[in-house]
Scaffold this motif. Structure first.
Motif, PDB file in Angstrom:
ATOM      1  N   ALA A  48       0.808  -1.223   0.000  1.00 39.38           N
ATOM      2  CA  ALA A  48       0.000   0.000   0.000  1.00 39.38           C
ATOM      3  C   ALA A  48       0.838   1.269   0.000  1.00 39.38           C
ATOM      4  CB  ALA A  48      -0.929  -0.002   1.208  1.00 39.38           C
ATOM      5  N   PHE A  49       2.108   1.166   0.410  1.00 38.99           N
ATOM      6  CA  PHE A  49       2.933   2.362   0.570  1.00 38.99           C
ATOM      7  C   PHE A  49       4.124   2.287  -0.379  1.00 38.99           C
ATOM      8  CE2 PHE A  49       0.985   1.484   4.778  1.00 38.99           C
ATOM      9  CZ  PHE A  49       0.071   2.542   4.765  1.00 38.99           C
ATOM     10  N   PRO A  50       4.214   3.214  -1.328  1.00 42.97           N
ATOM     11  CA  PRO A  50       5.266   3.170  -2.348  1.00 42.97           C
ATOM     12  C   PRO A  50       6.667   3.074  -1.752  1.00 42.97           C
ATOM     13  CG  PRO A  50       3.655   4.878  -2.872  1.00 42.97           C
ATOM     14  CD  PRO A  50       3.319   4.386  -1.503  1.00 42.97           C
ATOM     15  N   GLY A  51       7.450   2.154  -2.314  1.00 48.49           N
ATOM     16  CA  GLY A  51       8.844   2.022  -1.911  1.00 48.49           C
ATOM     17  C   GLY A  51       9.075   1.187  -0.677  1.00 48.49           C
ATOM     18  N   LEU A  52       8.000   0.652  -0.073  1.00 49.52           N
ATOM     19  CA  LEU A  52       8.143  -0.123   1.163  1.00 49.52           C
ATOM     20  C   LEU A  52       7.565  -1.517   0.963  1.00 49.52           C
ATOM     21  CD1 LEU A  52       7.198   2.668   3.716  1.00 49.52           C
ATOM     22  CD2 LEU A  52       9.477   1.750   3.251  1.00 49.52           C
ATOM     23  N   ASP A  53       8.378  -2.519   1.286  1.00 49.58           N
ATOM     24  CA  ASP A  53       8.009  -3.913   1.014  1.00 49.58           C
ATOM     25  C   ASP A  53       7.250  -4.502   2.194  1.00 49.58           C
ATOM     26  OD1 ASP A  53       7.810  -6.418  -0.032  1.00 49.58           O
ATOM     27  OD2 ASP A  53       9.931  -6.943   0.206  1.00 49.58           O
ATOM     28  N   PRO A 437       3.610   9.640  20.971  1.00 51.08           N
ATOM     29  CA  PRO A 437       2.636   9.838  19.894  1.00 51.08           C
ATOM     30  C   PRO A 437       2.860   8.859  18.754  1.00 51.08           C
ATOM     31  CG  PRO A 437       3.559  11.943  20.605  1.00 51.08           C
ATOM     32  CD  PRO A 437       4.373  10.872  21.272  1.00 51.08           C
ATOM     33  N   LEU A 438       1.766   8.356  18.214  1.00 48.76           N
ATOM     34  CA  LEU A 438       1.863   7.415  17.100  1.00 48.76           C
ATOM     35  C   LEU A 438       2.606   8.044  15.925  1.00 48.76           C
ATOM     36  CD1 LEU A 438       0.867   4.567  16.157  1.00 48.76           C
ATOM     37  CD2 LEU A 438      -1.048   5.760  15.082  1.00 48.76           C
ATOM     38  N   ALA A 439       2.430   9.331  15.722  1.00 55.41           N
ATOM     39  CA  ALA A 439       3.073  10.017  14.596  1.00 55.41           C
ATOM     40  C   ALA A 439       4.586   9.874  14.640  1.00 55.41           C
ATOM     41  CB  ALA A 439       2.684  11.490  14.599  1.00 55.41           C
ATOM     42  N   ASP A 440       5.162   9.772  15.836  1.00 53.23           N
ATOM     43  CA  ASP A 440       6.615   9.632  15.955  1.00 53.23           C
ATOM     44  C   ASP A 440       7.097   8.265  15.483  1.00 53.23           C
ATOM     45  OD1 ASP A 440       6.543  12.126  17.019  1.00 53.23           O
ATOM     46  OD2 ASP A 440       7.076  11.542  19.069  1.00 53.23           O
ATOM     47  N   CYS A 441       6.190   7.300  15.380  1.00 55.41           N
ATOM     48  CA  CYS A 441       6.559   5.934  14.991  1.00 55.41           C
ATOM     49  C   CYS A 441       6.232   5.629  13.536  1.00 55.41           C
ATOM     50  CB  CYS A 441       5.837   4.926  15.886  1.00 55.41           C
ATOM     51  SG  CYS A 441       6.144   5.121  17.648  1.00 55.41           S
ATOM     52  N   LEU A 442       5.545   6.537  12.857  1.00 59.35           N
ATOM     53  CA  LEU A 442       5.132   6.278  11.481  1.00 59.35           C
ATOM     54  C   LEU A 442       6.321   6.330  10.532  1.00 59.35           C
ATOM     55  CD1 LEU A 442       1.845   8.350  11.113  1.00 59.35           C
ATOM     56  CD2 LEU A 442       2.045   5.859  11.000  1.00 59.35           C
ATOM     57  N   LEU A 443       6.396   5.349   9.638  1.00 54.37           N
ATOM     58  CA  LEU A 443       7.346   5.426   8.541  1.00 54.37           C
ATOM     59  C   LEU A 443       6.789   6.353   7.465  1.00 54.37           C
ATOM     60  CD1 LEU A 443       8.364   1.665   8.168  1.00 54.37           C
ATOM     61  CD2 LEU A 443       9.877   3.555   8.815  1.00 54.37           C
ATOM     62  N   THR A 444       7.663   6.824   6.594  1.00 53.62           N
ATOM     63  CA  THR A 444       7.231   7.592   5.435  1.00 53.62           C
ATOM     64  C   THR A 444       7.537   6.784   4.176  1.00 53.62           C
ATOM     65  OG1 THR A 444       9.353   8.752   5.409  1.00 53.62           O
ATOM     66  CG2 THR A 444       7.506   9.845   6.511  1.00 53.62           C
ATOM     67  N   ASP A 445       6.704   6.959   3.155  1.00 53.28           N
ATOM     68  CA  ASP A 445       6.878   6.184   1.937  1.00 53.28           C
ATOM     69  C   ASP A 445       7.883   6.865   1.008  1.00 53.28           C
ATOM     70  OD1 ASP A 445       5.557   8.250   0.585  1.00 53.28           O
ATOM     71  OD2 ASP A 445       3.643   7.198   0.548  1.00 53.28           O
ATOM     72  N   ALA A 446       8.017   6.314  -0.194  1.00 51.96           N
ATOM     73  CA  ALA A 446       9.012   6.822  -1.137  1.00 51.96           C
ATOM     74  C   ALA A 446       8.730   8.256  -1.561  1.00 51.96           C
ATOM     75  CB  ALA A 446       9.055   5.913  -2.363  1.00 51.96           C
TER      76      ALA A 446
END
Length: 530
Positions: A48-53, A437-446
């Motif tokens: 669902a998230f570009p660049g992330l397997d 905060p959950l936001a601090d744990c979120l990865l970012t996509d490509a």
């Protein structure tokens, strides 16, 4: 010359694939037409998230209602894993929570005692589990057979008190009598509210029917994680159907169905844009009955898949997928986040909070504190993560938000604004129970965007053909005959008023969930005719 098939299946979700595999193995010629770019419907795995397997089970998450008999008979290369932790529920406004350990009764009792100050709720919880197993042992063996009568199922349960508690009276009455504590009662109640916009005491008993399907799976009610993601199941089913000789056409948009008792024709636009019409000895609807009705009307067929008096379907959930760099720590330091998130993480789901959210949504407002349930599949099945993500400690989170009915997002002019509000409030409610905060744990996509994907009921309708986002296609039905509604004992629960038109999707009797049961039963009904 118009191509002809013994059966044309409209919709290549998991139920359509089950029907295709059974029919093709029996020597029937079968064509499956699926609107999506791949077969699988709502039971797919996607990056669902570009660049992330990370292969997320995007729409449907867990498996309970899939009979092992279907897996064995179709020789599917598919497995599930049991979750040790059943659930964790933080207590609003505190640093405590309720942990239910499916393999350690003493640990569960201790957690309930610390929450409630006594053993009454644990005793009620244990009795509730015992009674639901009694229901499951009676109902589960009937799902792949012709419909029993209501009286036969009641006799198989063998306990009038159990029958009355779950079938005759609103679920809320039963839970209130057994579970004194508001939070414990709410955790049990959620099984009656997943995908169902109702209260605990609704006279229609929609919540009871939803509850029944959530507790009968496998004869035990266990909900398991699909190894390799949900797409592993539909991939195995597609392989089984093709191996048996079925033709699977993804990217095929059905435009019209014309059918009578002797057969019919299905018109569709293929992936190449060409419009074709095929003849069918029988048409099986793997799509929702409401979708099937539109196609029948377009084909000039008077028969309908829905019944007079059926309520209009409406979904009631927000679905959110997230990809994290790590699990966030909890405010409750006594519980390891890996335990809390490996089961079902309940947020804002005390009985009173659920009722408040329902009342707010019924008034047309996005609930101030939306209830939700969260699952971390990667804890139980790390294979859904690529090697790099796995080594980094990344985890998936899948969130199912309750009491967010389609009506809240119905106005296109305000859909996006209301969706953003619902997502923000839902994640804020989770944040109340986290030490970070959950936001601090979120990865970012490509593309640099946070890994958060949300779907409203309207988007589920658009993407999957779920009417108003209803994940069960329509209200769930009791898994036995109902002559008053034209559902005869000994039928398969897939029949319509037209002999050549059968339901094989979640809208059949004994539909809903990832089960394959309607697909199996539609194939059996057709083969039984010779």
């Amino acid at each position: 010359m118009t191509a002809r098939y013994d059966a044309v299946i409209v919709g290549g979700g998991h139920n359509g694939l089950v029907a295709a595999a059974y029919l093709a193995r029996a020597g029937r010629s079968v064509l499956v037409l699926e609107r999506g770019r791949e077969v699988g419907g709502a039971a797919v795995s996607v990056r669902a998230f570009p660049g992330l397997d990370a292969r997320l089970s995007r729409y449907s998450y867990l498996v309970s209602l899939l009979p092992g008999r279907i897996v064995d008979e179709l020789d599917l290369d598919f497995a599930v894993r049991r979750r040790r932790i059943s659930s964790y529920t933080p207590v609003a406004g505190t640093d405590r929570g309720l942990l239910v350990d499916a393999q350690d009764a003493a640990r569960t009792r201790a957690s309930m005692r610390a929450l409630t100050g006594g053993d009454a709720d644990h005793d009620g919880w244990t009795a509730l589990a015992r009674d639901t197993v009694r229901l499951a042992e009676a109902v589960w063996p009937t799902l792949l057979e012709p419909l029993p009568t209501r009286e036969a199922v009641r006799a198989a349960v063998g306990d009038d008190a159990v029958w009355d508690a779950f079938v005759e009276r609103p679920l809320g009455e039963t839970l209130a009598a057994r579970l004194p504590h508001d939070l414990v009662r709410g955790v049990a109640l959620t099984d009656g509210l997943i995908g169902t916009f109702a209260t605990a005491d609704e006279p229609s008993l929609r919540q009871n029917r939803c509850f029944l399907y959530h507790v009968i799976g496998g004869g035990t009610g266990d909900w398991d994680v699909p190894v390799g993601g949900m797409g592993a199941l539909t991939g195995a089913l597609a392989h089984a159907a093709r191996r048996a000789g079925a033709a699977l056409f993804p990217g095929a948009e059905v435009a019209a169905i014309a059918v009578d008792d002797d057969g019919g024709e299905v018109t569709y636009r293929g992936a190449d844009g060409t419009v074709r019409t095929v003849a069918a000895g029988a048409v099986l609807g793997g799509c929702a009955p409401a979708v099937l009705d539109r196609l029948l009307e377009a084909g000039g067929t008077a028969v309908r898949a829905t019944r007079a008096g059926d309520p209009a379907p409406e979904g009631a959930q927000l679905k959110i997928n997230l990809l994290l760099s790590r699990l966030p720590p909890l405010r409750d330091t006594a519980v390891d986040p890996r335990d809390a998130f490996s089961g079902t993480f309940h947020v804002g789901e005390s009985a009173s909070a659920l009722q408040t959210a329902y009342e707010e949504a019924a008034r047309g407002a996005v609930p101030a504190r939306p209830p939700s349930e969260i699952y971390c599949h990667s804890l139980t099945d790390p294979s859904i993560l690529g090697p790099e993500l796995l080594a980094s400690g990344a985890q998936t989170l899948t969130l199912f938000g309750l009491h967010l009915p389609a009506r809240l997002f119905a106005d296109p002019a305000t859909h996006d604004e209301r969706k953003a509000l619902a997502v923000r409030r839902t994640l804020d409610e989770l944040d109340r129970h986290l030490a970070e905060p959950l936001a601090d744990c979120l990865l970012t996509d490509a593309d640099g965007a946070p890994c958060v994907e949300a779907k409203t009921p309207q988007e589920l309708d658009r993407d999957l053909g779920l009417p108003a986002g209803n994940i069960f296609h329509r209200d769930l039905q009791w898994p036995w005959a109902d002559p008053g509604r034209g559902i005869a004992p000994g039928s398969w629960g897939v029949e319509t008023d037209c002999a050549a038109l059968l339901l094989c999707g979640a809208g059949a009797v004994r539909g809903g969930g990832v089960s394959g049961v309607p697909g199996h039963n539609a194939a059996r009904a057709l083969l039984q005719r010779g």
